[in-house]
Every structure is written in C-alpha cells, then in structure tokens.
Design a protein around this motif. Structure first.
Motif, PDB file in Angstrom:
ATOM      1  N   VAL A   1       0.980  -1.807   0.069  1.00 19.19           N
ATOM      2  CA  VAL A   1       0.050   0.317   0.152  1.00 19.19           C
ATOM      3  C   VAL A   1       0.835   0.671  -0.201  1.00 19.19           C
ATOM      4  O   VAL A   1       1.819   1.401   0.524  1.00 19.19           O
ATOM      5  CB  VAL A   1      -1.222  -0.360   1.822  1.00 19.19           C
ATOM      6  CG1 VAL A   1      -0.044  -0.309   3.175  1.00 19.19           C
ATOM      7  CG2 VAL A   1      -1.729   1.373   1.332  1.00 19.19           C
ATOM      8  N   VAL A   2       0.544   2.314  -0.865  1.00 13.51           N
ATOM      9  CA  VAL A   2       0.802   3.450  -1.295  1.00 13.51           C
ATOM     10  C   VAL A   2       0.071   4.481  -0.051  1.00 13.51           C
ATOM     11  O   VAL A   2      -0.798   4.774  -0.536  1.00 13.51           O
ATOM     12  CB  VAL A   2       1.583   4.351  -2.295  1.00 13.51           C
ATOM     13  CG1 VAL A   2       2.297   4.938  -2.230  1.00 13.51           C
ATOM     14  CG2 VAL A   2       2.458   2.840  -3.055  1.00 13.51           C
TER      15      VAL A   2
ATOM     16  N   HIS B   1      -1.793  -2.401 -10.916  1.00 13.35           N
ATOM     17  CA  HIS B   1      -3.446  -3.537 -11.356  1.00 13.35           C
ATOM     18  C   HIS B   1      -2.651  -4.277  -9.510  1.00 13.35           C
ATOM     19  O   HIS B   1      -3.709  -4.999  -8.824  1.00 13.35           O
ATOM     20  CB  HIS B   1      -2.976  -4.554 -12.373  1.00 13.35           C
ATOM     21  CG  HIS B   1      -3.367  -3.759 -12.982  1.00 13.35           C
ATOM     22  ND1 HIS B   1      -4.301  -3.115 -13.661  1.00 13.35           N
ATOM     23  CD2 HIS B   1      -2.627  -3.636 -13.895  1.00 13.35           C
ATOM     24  CE1 HIS B   1      -4.161  -2.239 -14.773  1.00 13.35           C
ATOM     25  NE2 HIS B   1      -3.380  -2.788 -15.453  1.00 13.35           N
ATOM     26  N   SER B   2      -1.460  -3.467  -9.171  1.00 12.31           N
ATOM     27  CA  SER B   2      -1.189  -4.801  -7.755  1.00 12.31           C
ATOM     28  C   SER B   2      -0.758  -3.679  -6.236  1.00 12.31           C
ATOM     29  O   SER B   2      -0.988  -4.123  -5.588  1.00 12.31           O
ATOM     30  CB  SER B   2       0.775  -5.422  -8.200  1.00 12.31           C
ATOM     31  OG  SER B   2       1.092  -5.072  -8.497  1.00 12.31           O
ATOM     32  N   VAL B   3      -0.900  -2.837  -6.828  1.00 12.93           N
ATOM     33  CA  VAL B   3       0.128  -2.095  -5.891  1.00 12.93           C
ATOM     34  C   VAL B   3      -1.940  -1.386  -5.143  1.00 12.93           C
ATOM     35  O   VAL B   3      -2.421  -0.582  -5.969  1.00 12.93           O
ATOM     36  CB  VAL B   3       0.658  -0.536  -5.599  1.00 12.93           C
ATOM     37  CG1 VAL B   3       1.136   0.356  -4.609  1.00 12.93           C
ATOM     38  CG2 VAL B   3       2.167  -1.737  -5.607  1.00 12.93           C
ATOM     39  N   CYS B   4      -2.104  -0.600  -4.035  1.00 13.55           N
ATOM     40  CA  CYS B   4      -3.214  -0.049  -3.453  1.00 13.55           C
ATOM     41  C   CYS B   4      -2.294   1.477  -2.852  1.00 13.55           C
ATOM     42  O   CYS B   4      -1.714   1.534  -2.416  1.00 13.55           O
ATOM     43  CB  CYS B   4      -3.191  -0.663  -2.325  1.00 13.55           C
ATOM     44  SG  CYS B   4      -3.913  -2.598  -1.915  1.00 13.55           S
ATOM     45  N   PHE B   5      -3.332   2.332  -3.679  1.00 14.45           N
ATOM     46  CA  PHE B   5      -3.133   3.657  -3.601  1.00 14.45           C
ATOM     47  C   PHE B   5      -4.086   4.352  -3.101  1.00 14.45           C
ATOM     48  O   PHE B   5      -4.877   4.304  -3.538  1.00 14.45           O
ATOM     49  CB  PHE B   5      -2.464   4.708  -4.577  1.00 14.45           C
ATOM     50  CG  PHE B   5      -1.037   4.163  -5.468  1.00 14.45           C
ATOM     51  CD1 PHE B   5      -0.296   5.133  -5.657  1.00 14.45           C
ATOM     52  CD2 PHE B   5      -1.443   2.534  -6.173  1.00 14.45           C
ATOM     53  CE1 PHE B   5       0.980   4.462  -5.671  1.00 14.45           C
ATOM     54  CE2 PHE B   5      -0.112   2.701  -6.897  1.00 14.45           C
ATOM     55  CZ  PHE B   5       1.346   3.268  -6.862  1.00 14.45           C
ATOM     56  N   PHE B   6      -3.632   4.941  -1.257  1.00 15.30           N
ATOM     57  CA  PHE B   6      -4.781   5.550  -0.993  1.00 15.30           C
ATOM     58  C   PHE B   6      -4.770   6.879  -0.132  1.00 15.30           C
ATOM     59  O   PHE B   6      -3.230   7.215   0.519  1.00 15.30           O
ATOM     60  CB  PHE B   6      -5.369   4.552   0.441  1.00 15.30           C
ATOM     61  CG  PHE B   6      -6.222   3.540   0.204  1.00 15.30           C
ATOM     62  CD1 PHE B   6      -7.763   3.528   0.332  1.00 15.30           C
ATOM     63  CD2 PHE B   6      -5.707   2.519  -0.792  1.00 15.30           C
ATOM     64  CE1 PHE B   6      -8.289   2.162   0.160  1.00 15.30           C
ATOM     65  CE2 PHE B   6      -6.888   0.912  -0.757  1.00 15.30           C
ATOM     66  CZ  PHE B   6      -8.037   1.384  -0.086  1.00 15.30           C
ATOM     67  N   MET B   7      -5.483   7.624  -0.469  1.00 16.67           N
ATOM     68  CA  MET B   7      -5.055   9.533  -0.197  1.00 16.67           C
ATOM     69  C   MET B   7      -6.404   9.890   1.169  1.00 16.67           C
ATOM     70  O   MET B   7      -7.823   9.737   0.135  1.00 16.67           O
ATOM     71  CB  MET B   7      -5.256  10.586  -1.572  1.00 16.67           C
ATOM     72  CG  MET B   7      -5.744  11.983  -0.884  1.00 16.67           C
ATOM     73  SD  MET B   7      -4.028  12.180  -0.683  1.00 16.67           S
ATOM     74  CE  MET B   7      -2.476  12.062  -2.256  1.00 16.67           C
ATOM     75  N   PHE B   8      -6.121   9.934   2.143  1.00 15.12           N
ATOM     76  CA  PHE B   8      -7.257  10.778   3.511  1.00 15.12           C
ATOM     77  C   PHE B   8      -6.970  11.772   3.028  1.00 15.12           C
ATOM     78  O   PHE B   8      -6.058  12.444   3.193  1.00 15.12           O
ATOM     79  CB  PHE B   8      -6.526   9.638   4.532  1.00 15.12           C
ATOM     80  CG  PHE B   8      -6.716   8.712   4.563  1.00 15.12           C
ATOM     81  CD1 PHE B   8      -7.427   7.810   5.238  1.00 15.12           C
ATOM     82  CD2 PHE B   8      -5.303   8.118   4.067  1.00 15.12           C
ATOM     83  CE1 PHE B   8      -7.546   6.399   5.344  1.00 15.12           C
ATOM     84  CE2 PHE B   8      -5.338   6.212   4.468  1.00 15.12           C
ATOM     85  CZ  PHE B   8      -6.227   5.487   5.030  1.00 15.12           C
ATOM     86  N   ILE B   9      -8.100  12.284   2.595  1.00 13.65           N
ATOM     87  CA  ILE B   9      -9.044  14.285   3.127  1.00 13.65           C
ATOM     88  C   ILE B   9      -9.967  14.140   3.946  1.00 13.65           C
ATOM     89  O   ILE B   9     -10.815  13.388   4.284  1.00 13.65           O
ATOM     90  CB  ILE B   9      -9.189  13.827   1.260  1.00 13.65           C
ATOM     91  CG1 ILE B   9     -10.783  13.595   1.242  1.00 13.65           C
ATOM     92  CG2 ILE B   9      -7.851  14.093  -0.014  1.00 13.65           C
ATOM     93  CD1 ILE B   9     -11.573  14.347  -0.039  1.00 13.65           C
TER      94      ILE B   9
ATOM     95  N   GLY C   1      -6.837   9.581 -10.458  1.00 19.26           N
ATOM     96  CA  GLY C   1      -5.612   8.995 -11.609  1.00 19.26           C
ATOM     97  C   GLY C   1      -5.299   8.165 -10.237  1.00 19.26           C
ATOM     98  O   GLY C   1      -6.295   6.541 -10.098  1.00 19.26           O
ATOM     99  N   ALA C   2      -4.324   7.389  -9.857  1.00 18.58           N
ATOM    100  CA  ALA C   2      -3.815   6.637  -9.337  1.00 18.58           C
ATOM    101  C   ALA C   2      -3.910   6.495  -7.684  1.00 18.58           C
ATOM    102  O   ALA C   2      -4.497   5.268  -7.512  1.00 18.58           O
ATOM    103  CB  ALA C   2      -2.700   5.357  -9.396  1.00 18.58           C
ATOM    104  N   TRP C   3      -4.938   7.196  -7.439  1.00 21.72           N
ATOM    105  CA  TRP C   3      -5.223   7.734  -5.758  1.00 21.72           C
ATOM    106  C   TRP C   3      -6.488   7.041  -5.779  1.00 21.72           C
ATOM    107  O   TRP C   3      -7.883   7.869  -6.439  1.00 21.72           O
ATOM    108  CB  TRP C   3      -4.879   8.822  -5.408  1.00 21.72           C
ATOM    109  CG  TRP C   3      -3.667   9.186  -5.387  1.00 21.72           C
ATOM    110  CD1 TRP C   3      -3.258   9.855  -6.478  1.00 21.72           C
ATOM    111  CD2 TRP C   3      -2.848   8.784  -4.677  1.00 21.72           C
ATOM    112  NE1 TRP C   3      -1.274  10.063  -6.001  1.00 21.72           N
ATOM    113  CE2 TRP C   3      -2.033   9.536  -4.566  1.00 21.72           C
ATOM    114  CE3 TRP C   3      -3.142   7.816  -2.962  1.00 21.72           C
ATOM    115  CZ2 TRP C   3      -0.685   9.279  -4.059  1.00 21.72           C
ATOM    116  CZ3 TRP C   3      -1.841   7.677  -2.138  1.00 21.72           C
ATOM    117  CH2 TRP C   3      -0.278   8.577  -2.854  1.00 21.72           C
TER     118      TRP C   3
END
Length: 447
Positions: free
Chosen positions: A164-165, A188-196, A222-224
């Motif tokens: 996870v990123v 496709h394999s890494v989770c990208f999470f942005m908390f706001i 995008g990725a997030w």
C-alpha cells in the motif's frame, strides 16, 4: 576534371580514430546520463506511457517545486530488473497461503479510551517498550476512539493484502499529485490511498476534480483512491495530529498489507514503489527505510529548529518533552549508537515491512505524539533507542531522497518568518535534566 584529393581533415589517422570513438560513445553517454541519475543506478523499468489524470489548469498541482542542490551521491542505490522485483514481491505478498495478518506477536489494546491512543503517563507508555515474540501484553496503538471512514473504504483497506502507498491531505494544505515512473503491473497490484477531510474535499470540488460529494461512490483521482474522513468526528482538533494517524498507524488501517510506503502530500513519487521496497528495504533486510535529515543529527538540534521556525509554537511543551526524554535517559547521537547513523530522520517518506518490530515502533512513536505534539522527529530517537526488540532501520542519504521524490511547497504559507533564537549556553541550563545531554552535544562534557 581535376584530381580528387582527400580532405586534410581526414588525412590524420589519429584524428579519424578520435572522431569515430566520439561518434560511437556519445549515444551511450547520453543514455547513461538519462537512465542513471547519480543516486539511482540500473536501467529504467518497462514503463507504460500512461497519463493517470488530467487536472484543470486552475488547480496547479505542479506549482512551487522546491529546488534541490545536490548533484552527486555518496551512497547510490542500485535497482534490480522490474520484472524480477515484481515476481519476488508478489511471492512475498500475494502468493501467501494465509489471508490473516502475518504478525500475531503484537496484540493491540481495544476498548474505549479517554483519547484516541489512551493518553497514558510517561512511565505507563515506557512500560510497553519491552516486547517479545510471545508477549501477550496488549500494546496501546490508537483506535480507542473511532477513525471515521466510510464502511466501503474500510473494507477496501482490509482487502489490500500486499503493498500500500498512502498519503493524506487535511486542511486543504497540499495538492494531489500523481506518482510517476510506475511499472507495467504496479497500478494493478499496489493500493494507492489518499485520506482527505471535509476542507480538502471542498477544495477539490471547487476545481471540479471531485463532483460526487455525497454517497458511498468510490472516488478515484488517477492512481489514488480517495478516502473521505469526516472532520466533525476526527479524534483531534489539530489537523497535523489527525494526519499522523494514517502516517504512523498505517499497519492498523491496512491490517493485511505486508509492505507500505507513506508519502507526505508535499511529495510526488518519481520511482516505482516496488523498486523502492526491494532496493531500500528487502535487499537491506530492514524493517524500515527512511531518509536522514539534511541538516540535523541530534534530537535537540531538531527541537531548536522546531522552535526557531515556529513549526510548533508551544515552546514550553517542547521544553517539557525534552526534559522528560532526558530524565528517561535520552543521549545525543554518537558513534556508540551505530548502526543508527543519526538521531533525526526526514519522515516525509517512510518505507515499512509490516512486522513485529516495525509495528511496535510505530505504535510507541504514535503514543509519544499524542502525549506531546505531532512533530514525529522529536520522539524518533527516544523510541528507537529504548524499545526492544531493536528495529533495523536503513537510513539512506538525502541525495537518494531527492532523486526518488519531488518536494513541493504547501498551498498555504505561514505568516511571518522564522523567529531567530539565540543559542543556549551552559549558563542557561543549570538544573535542567538535559544539562548533561547539551554539554555532551556541544563537546563541553568531560565524559
């Protein structure tokens, strides 16, 4: 017709050979200068030219990048082939036979508390520093009050069982920036999470970046994957303190992830996260990888800089914090602390292997932040030096940090300029618990 004569330029064999050498080596030199940036060695991965997201011109997500001044590198990082790295990390993460967390040695305190992390006394917090693999003591590690995210987001976080990123923007203080240099399989394999929070959500809506501000629909920029946190239900009044929840308790929010990269929102990642995890963490057999601070080595130096530049304006609380740490044995950095090469990291980017040592360090550090302030560099050495088992940290050079991420200025500028404070001397510290620390740091101690 006159007789053809060889031009004088080509009559010299040495000159001809020199020109031939130049023409054959110049393309290779150009390739090397492009593919190797001094600190990052190895050919680039197979990167698809994917445009992740188009921002409106009014948003200005790429404004105000901070310049870097280091063109050389004393400790370059070599990247392995992307395909080989992907297969290795996939075997470590996604081919695991068990979906349960792989680190049962750490048990977390549950129930309801007076604060998010319990707000324990100094001695109570320190009582959790010693921990063994078979220790059944429950460690306070936040979540004694709820962290208010939607159920759909919570389930998505629990299903992220590999890498996870994560990042966070509270108070609309930064821009959302897309990662660069991603390999063919990473999205496709890494989770990208942005908390706001709500303030950031309103800012994104004002630029039409997010149009759905109600309901449980998934927001992707995008990725997030954007995770909305209800501001009215956040555990702390201070946005910075709320921000260190996903920063230092990422292993609690993503309980099945094996590796994580935390990225302060002021940074834009420019290297594939799988390559970073492999080169800076796995190949070093480390629990955590983090950059050295560009200037400070001793905790007290960072405290003074925090006060000078008004990064935390309650000076008295900073004094109490350092007095507490000195009373409990904190020493300035010296070669005796090796393999730790400094007491002050740059915590804007943290790479972790989720396991007993890394998770325990994160829990203990967060407890110190709740007790004093969210300036995590101030508690870093205190927790690291006294926790057991010892954590293996790869502290890489600042030059490497500047090559794997681009740093941008915050949206909001601070009022005024840094307040200059005079350097303390031995005349000012009579009776202080930190007197021995400061004298040793200044080289005035006889010890």
């Amino acid at each position: 017709m006159g007789r053809f004569e060889t031009p004088l330029l080509f009559q010299s064999k040495i000159l001809c050979l020199s020109l031939l050498y130049l023409l054959t080596t110049l393309p290779f030199s150009i390739y090397v200068s492009i593919s190797q940036t001094g600190c990052l060695l190895g050919g680039p991965p197979l990167i698809p030219k994917t445009h992740l997201f188009s921002y409106p011109s009014t948003y200005g997500e790429h404004k105000y990048a901070l310049p870097t001044t280091r063109s050389t590198c004393h400790s370059p990082v070599r990247f392995s082939d992307y395909r080989a790295v992907f297969e290795k990390i996939r075997n470590l993460c996604w081919n695991s036979s068990s979906s349960a967390p792989s680190f049962p040695g750490l048990r977390y305190m549950v129930g309801r508390g007076s604060s998010f992390a319990g707000n324990f006394s100094t001695q109570k917090r320190k009582s959790f520093f010693n921990h063994t693999d078979d220790d059944q003591v429950e460690v306070p590690c936040g979540f004694l009050k709820e962290f208010p995210v939607r159920e759909s987001d919570r389930l998505a976080m629990e299903h992220c069982n590999g890498v996870v990123v994560a990042s966070a923007i509270f108070g609309n203080h930064d821009k959302i920036r897309q990662p660069k240099g991603l390999g063919a399989q990473t999205l496709h394999s890494v989770c990208f999470f942005m908390f706001i929070d709500d303030s950031t959500l309103r800012g994104l809506a004002a630029h039409n970046i997010i149009t759905n501000t109600e309901g449980d629909d998934v927001d992707m920029i995008g990725a997030w994957r954007v995770v909305r946190v209800l501001s009215s239900e956040l555990p702390y009044d201070n946005p910075a303190m709320n921000g260190v929840i996903p920063k230092h308790l990422i292993h609690r929010l993503f309980p099945h992830s094996k590796f994580s990269i935390w990225l302060d929102a002021k940074l834009q990642l420019t290297v594939d996260p799988l390559l970073l995890i492999h080169s800076l963490l796995i190949s070093k057999d480390a629990d955590m990888a983090i950059s050295k601070h560009p200037f400070n080595v001793h905790t007290m130096e960072e405290v003074m800089a925090t006060a000078r530049w008004k990064k935390w304006e309650d000076i008295e609380s900073l004094r109490v914090q350092m007095e507490t740490y000195c009373e409990n044995g904190l020493q300035p950095w010296s070669p005796s602390k090796h393999p730790y090469t400094t007491d002050v990291p740059d915590t804007a980017l943290i790479i972790r292997r989720h396991g007993l040592r890394s998770n325990l360090f994160s829990c203990l550090l967060f407890n110190e932040l709740e007790a004093f302030n969210p300036r995590d560099q101030l508690a870093y050495a205190y927790v690291r030096d006294f926790m057991c088992p010892k954590i293996n940290i790869n502290m890489f050079e600042v030059e490497v940090f500047e090559h794997i991420a681009v740093e941008y200025r915050h949206n909001l500028k601070r009022d005024g300029v840094g307040q200059q404070i005079r350097r303390a001397s031995s005349r000012d510290i009579s009776g202080s618990s930190c007197k021995a620390y400061l004298l040793k740091m200044w080289g005035e101690s006889n010890d």
